[in-house]
Design a protein around this motif. Sequence first.
Motif, PDB file in Angstrom:
ATOM      1  N   UNK A 110       3.119 -12.797   0.240  1.00 21.44           N
ATOM      2  CA  UNK A 110       1.884 -13.217   1.075  1.00 21.44           C
ATOM      3  C   UNK A 110       0.888 -13.713  -0.092  1.00 21.44           C
ATOM      4  N   UNK A 111       1.412 -13.944  -1.442  1.00 21.19           N
ATOM      5  CA  UNK A 111       0.327 -14.506  -2.219  1.00 21.19           C
ATOM      6  C   UNK A 111      -0.814 -13.664  -2.708  1.00 21.19           C
ATOM      7  N   UNK A 112      -0.471 -12.177  -2.914  1.00 15.85           N
ATOM      8  CA  UNK A 112      -1.574 -11.385  -3.351  1.00 15.85           C
ATOM      9  C   UNK A 112      -1.949 -11.456  -4.922  1.00 15.85           C
ATOM     10  N   UNK A 113      -3.133 -11.398  -5.211  1.00 17.90           N
ATOM     11  CA  UNK A 113      -3.661 -11.405  -6.453  1.00 17.90           C
ATOM     12  C   UNK A 113      -3.188 -10.346  -7.593  1.00 17.90           C
ATOM     13  N   UNK A 114      -3.342 -10.439  -8.589  1.00 19.81           N
ATOM     14  CA  UNK A 114      -2.909  -9.370  -9.612  1.00 19.81           C
ATOM     15  C   UNK A 114      -3.513  -8.067  -9.387  1.00 19.81           C
ATOM     16  N   UNK A 115      -4.938  -8.163  -9.232  1.00 16.80           N
ATOM     17  CA  UNK A 115      -5.705  -7.197  -8.780  1.00 16.80           C
ATOM     18  C   UNK A 115      -5.292  -6.356  -7.678  1.00 16.80           C
ATOM     19  N   UNK A 116      -4.983  -7.154  -6.566  1.00 16.13           N
ATOM     20  CA  UNK A 116      -4.722  -6.492  -5.243  1.00 16.13           C
ATOM     21  C   UNK A 116      -3.101  -5.788  -5.469  1.00 16.13           C
ATOM     22  N   UNK A 117      -2.323  -6.530  -6.306  1.00 15.37           N
ATOM     23  CA  UNK A 117      -1.005  -5.905  -6.564  1.00 15.37           C
ATOM     24  C   UNK A 117      -1.130  -4.565  -7.144  1.00 15.37           C
ATOM     25  N   UNK A 118      -1.931  -4.607  -8.219  1.00 16.11           N
ATOM     26  CA  UNK A 118      -2.115  -3.376  -8.983  1.00 16.11           C
ATOM     27  C   UNK A 118      -2.890  -2.369  -8.022  1.00 16.11           C
ATOM     28  N   UNK A 119      -3.553  -2.448  -7.316  1.00 14.95           N
ATOM     29  CA  UNK A 119      -4.123  -1.656  -6.424  1.00 14.95           C
ATOM     30  C   UNK A 119      -3.245  -1.123  -5.415  1.00 14.95           C
ATOM     31  N   UNK A 120      -2.237  -1.985  -4.822  1.00 16.09           N
ATOM     32  CA  UNK A 120      -1.084  -1.550  -3.991  1.00 16.09           C
ATOM     33  C   UNK A 120      -0.143  -0.558  -5.048  1.00 16.09           C
ATOM     34  N   UNK A 121       0.132  -1.135  -6.021  1.00 12.32           N
ATOM     35  CA  UNK A 121       0.962  -0.331  -6.836  1.00 12.32           C
ATOM     36  C   UNK A 121       0.457   1.180  -7.049  1.00 12.32           C
ATOM     37  N   UNK A 122      -0.953   0.997  -7.261  1.00 12.05           N
ATOM     38  CA  UNK A 122      -1.569   2.565  -7.626  1.00 12.05           C
ATOM     39  C   UNK A 122      -1.350   3.543  -6.620  1.00 12.05           C
ATOM     40  N   UNK A 123      -0.969   3.114  -5.230  1.00 12.70           N
ATOM     41  CA  UNK A 123      -0.888   3.924  -4.146  1.00 12.70           C
ATOM     42  C   UNK A 123       0.773   4.773  -4.059  1.00 12.70           C
ATOM     43  N   UNK A 124       1.750   3.978  -5.105  1.00 12.75           N
ATOM     44  CA  UNK A 124       2.963   4.574  -4.984  1.00 12.75           C
ATOM     45  C   UNK A 124       2.766   5.957  -5.689  1.00 12.75           C
ATOM     46  N   UNK A 125       3.725   7.048  -5.131  1.00 12.26           N
ATOM     47  CA  UNK A 125       3.925   8.250  -5.781  1.00 12.26           C
ATOM     48  C   UNK A 125       4.338   8.020  -7.203  1.00 12.26           C
ATOM     49  N   UNK A 126       3.544   8.682  -7.916  1.00 10.89           N
ATOM     50  CA  UNK A 126       3.827   8.680  -9.596  1.00 10.89           C
ATOM     51  C   UNK A 126       3.448   7.348 -10.560  1.00 10.89           C
ATOM     52  N   UNK A 127       2.728   6.466  -9.835  1.00 10.49           N
ATOM     53  CA  UNK A 127       2.275   5.369 -10.498  1.00 10.49           C
ATOM     54  C   UNK A 127       0.908   5.525 -10.971  1.00 10.49           C
ATOM     55  N   UNK A 128       0.519   5.321 -12.288  1.00  8.08           N
ATOM     56  CA  UNK A 128      -0.781   5.674 -12.796  1.00  8.08           C
ATOM     57  C   UNK A 128      -1.150   4.208 -13.298  1.00  8.08           C
ATOM     58  N   UNK A 129      -2.106   3.783 -12.857  1.00  4.73           N
ATOM     59  CA  UNK A 129      -2.780   2.232 -13.151  1.00  4.73           C
ATOM     60  C   UNK A 129      -3.918   2.540 -13.736  1.00  4.73           C
ATOM     61  N   UNK A 130      -4.201   2.305 -15.109  1.00  2.00           N
ATOM     62  CA  UNK A 130      -5.343   2.636 -15.693  1.00  2.00           C
ATOM     63  C   UNK A 130      -6.641   1.575 -15.216  1.00  2.00           C
ATOM     64  N   UNK A 131      -7.317   2.252 -14.788  1.00  2.00           N
ATOM     65  CA  UNK A 131      -8.838   1.587 -14.365  1.00  2.00           C
ATOM     66  C   UNK A 131      -8.866   1.585 -12.937  1.00  2.00           C
ATOM     67  N   UNK A 132      -7.868   1.639 -12.195  1.00  2.00           N
ATOM     68  CA  UNK A 132      -7.534   1.683 -10.777  1.00  2.00           C
ATOM     69  C   UNK A 132      -7.275   3.089 -10.021  1.00  2.00           C
ATOM     70  N   UNK A 133      -6.028   3.829 -10.641  1.00  2.00           N
ATOM     71  CA  UNK A 133      -5.940   5.059 -10.110  1.00  2.00           C
ATOM     72  C   UNK A 133      -7.144   6.229 -10.290  1.00  2.00           C
ATOM     73  N   UNK A 134      -7.396   6.944  -9.004  1.00  2.00           N
ATOM     74  CA  UNK A 134      -8.518   7.763  -9.216  1.00  2.00           C
ATOM     75  C   UNK A 134      -7.911   9.111  -9.178  1.00  2.00           C
ATOM     76  N   UNK A 135      -8.592  10.186  -9.737  1.00  2.69           N
ATOM     77  CA  UNK A 135      -7.921  11.420  -9.708  1.00  2.69           C
ATOM     78  C   UNK A 135      -6.732  11.661 -10.671  1.00  2.69           C
ATOM     79  N   UNK A 136      -6.317  12.922 -10.152  1.00  9.10           N
ATOM     80  CA  UNK A 136      -4.927  13.076 -10.958  1.00  9.10           C
ATOM     81  C   UNK A 136      -3.728  12.332 -10.439  1.00  9.10           C
ATOM     82  N   UNK A 137      -2.766  11.768 -11.334  1.00  7.47           N
ATOM     83  CA  UNK A 137      -1.995  11.200 -10.992  1.00  7.47           C
ATOM     84  C   UNK A 137      -0.689  12.142 -10.920  1.00  7.47           C
ATOM     85  N   UNK A 138       0.176  12.496  -9.836  1.00  6.13           N
ATOM     86  CA  UNK A 138       1.156  13.260  -9.928  1.00  6.13           C
ATOM     87  C   UNK A 138       2.445  12.731 -10.309  1.00  6.13           C
ATOM     88  N   UNK A 139       3.206  13.291 -11.237  1.00  3.38           N
ATOM     89  CA  UNK A 139       4.667  12.967 -11.639  1.00  3.38           C
ATOM     90  C   UNK A 139       5.331  12.926 -10.268  1.00  3.38           C
TER      91      UNK A 139
END
Lengths: 592, 217
Positions: free
Chosen positions: A182-211
């Motif tokens: 669907x042609x997501x931008x880099x920023x959108x993609x990183x935001x989506x990745x940050x929702x995956x369990x265990x993914x820490x995305x600097x600048x986007x992830x909020x709170x603690x990220x669980x292993x």
Amino acid sequence: MKPEIKDLLLRVDKPARYCGGEFNTPIIKENAAVKFLMCFPDVYEVAHSNLGIKILYFMLNRRADTSCESCYMPWIDMADALRERNISLFSQETQTPIGKFDAVGFSLQYEMSYTNVLAMLELGGIPIERKDRDESSPIVVAGGPCVINPMPLTDFIDVFSIGDGEEAINSLADVLAEKKRIGMSRAETLARISEIDGMYVPGISKGKVRRAVIDSLETAFFPTKVQIPNIEAVFQRAVLEIFRGCTRGCRFCQAGMIYRPVRERTPETLKKYAEELIDNNGFEEITLSSLSTCDYPCLRDLLKEIKPFCDSRHVNISLPSTRVDSFEVEFVASGRLSSMTFAPEAGTQRLRDVINKNVTQDDILNSCRYAFEKGYHAVKLYFMIGLPTETDEDLYGIADIVKKIKYCYKNHSMSRKPLSLGVSTSTFVPKPFTPFQWEAQISLEEIERKQNLLKGILRPLNVKYSYHDGKTSRIETTLARGDERMNAVIKNAYKSGCIFDSWTEFFDYNKWLSAFEQCGVNIEDYCGEQNIDKPLAWERIEAGISREFLLSERAKSRNGELTRDCRKGCNNCGINREYPSAFRKNCIGGEK
Amino acid sequence: MLICKYTRLGNAVFVPHLDMLRAVTMGIRRIGVKADYSEGFNPHMKIFFGQPLPIGVESECEYFCVYAHEDAAVFSEKLNRSLPDGVRITASAIADKDPNVANLMYCADYSVTMRDKVGILKSIESFCAGEHCVIEFTAKGEIKQKDVKPLILSAVVADDKTVKLKLRCGNENLRADRLMNFVCAKYGIDCGYDIRKTDMYDAKGNNLDKILFGSDL
């Protein structure tokens, strides 16, 4: 292969490191939607000894929409040749420049490989800092045990995959496929990745990220067909991962904490995998791999099951990290090795109790006696210096063990050869998420004094003594316990020429010192004792082991109090609360 | 014992001799064919290879012997499914004893393919026709000079992209890549080239295939 690449390879040492074409290389789908590159920031022969990247590489290539290639740190001559000819670092399989991939993933197995990550990015024309990357840049991912503390690398890495990679990598590939669709931008993609369990995305992830933790190893993918390196790997053998995690709870050991809970494969599955590994790969040796293989409850049965097949195919079985208290007597009798390795870690019972290494001198001597009676004539002993509460008495304890082993050999040897005895010491490096995470590391002067003391007391005993360079251990501590200020130090060190820091011939302590100085960062902030009342840099990550457990282990260590093996009962480390389903499936007290 | 002829083409030219040996051994272990192993503490498969081929040179005529218990044709068919890219068994036969290829071989044919048309390719021919052919090469970090005239049996330019060389090999050996490197640098030929060894012969001029397999294949 393009002629210019062929000519380039013919000018460098060991060109087989770079030419690809390894046996068992899967078909690289040309039209795959997602193109992933699996990188290892050390040379080919080291990379091919790593199991983690093999698991992820073959998992990605099994997906219909994804292709995964690989790339390793080129040796100095190749790196120079690439720069000189203005050729980008390229993938092994199709010689594609690494900047052309959708995502580039690094496996971080040891801290001293960090500068090589920057070197590989730069050789591939990928901006080393994430702020400089744009829509056309690959997404730079990092995984492996080191990223349990991602903070020193937040300027360079877009996505940290923390914990088990088996599920995370598929979710990541899903997002990357969707980005393409669907042609997501880099920023959108990183935001989506940050929702995956265990993914820490600097600048986007909020709170603690669980292993990320997979519930079961039994149902997880395991590669029984692996690429056969063109030149011999450091560990050239089939690897069978029999379980992940460790139940021992040694207080200095990071792996023993951050891979919890223990997850085992069944002997039936392992037997099937062992046969597949032998059929598909042709190695001379198969190793039953884990953090503490002799703790596997069905080890005897498993060995009995796989031995006839291994013998008929002339394949040796090896057991790594043999613990002195569980040395497999029967196995000694049938093995073809002449040398065995023990890691008592500390020279006296007092200090072994401090670190919760549940091993006694009698355990060591009994194991040696059995082995000597079976004809073994070489013993290697690993110790750590600079452990909390260590005194010189503990170092004299090492000499004491050596003397007793020599005496034991005199009485029980079945070999006509003289005993070959080696002692090796490393320096204690306090690691995140261990009970010793707050401890100070001893000073460089103290490291060298202890090494010299040992040299003096071991020399008359006719023992080969070797030790890890103390300066490397100091820098390792700063990287292991680093916070975000370390980003600047790493970049500065790299820019001043630091590379291949895990290779003694390249490690340059003075360059690192001047990097600290120029960045206005004090080494002691990381090597000194950490304040118990303040949050630690890596507590941004939730590893699943509670702070209370770590603190209570630390307090017990001061009294020499032991903590039992988890297989004998739950010690309430936090896994039970943080990962209830993995706990139920794998731990004592949970239902199997 | 089986004797096999195999190719080393493409990517396989980068693989050093000992690792090539290991690749074949692993292939044999994969296909599960029973082979003899040496006695002793650390048994090894009984397999014997010819002289090492320089890295970068392709070959259609390498040989190895192995004590494997399998029909020759079945063996090569099975093994061909289990060898790395570029390595292929092209002939196999049962032999009574190790024919000692390294000892037999006397000279080899090479085909050198230039990557571009070269107008002055004939100068290679005339260099090799001279009374002395002194070449310079680097070995173990040292620059060396040597008159290789006695080692060049023939050098013929077939067309403006191809040179056919017949060079001594074995105990008195001339590496085709060394000769080509030197003459190309000397005459300023910089388009690059690929070298392939095509046939090997004994001192009487018999093709090794004829000796080992009883025909020219």
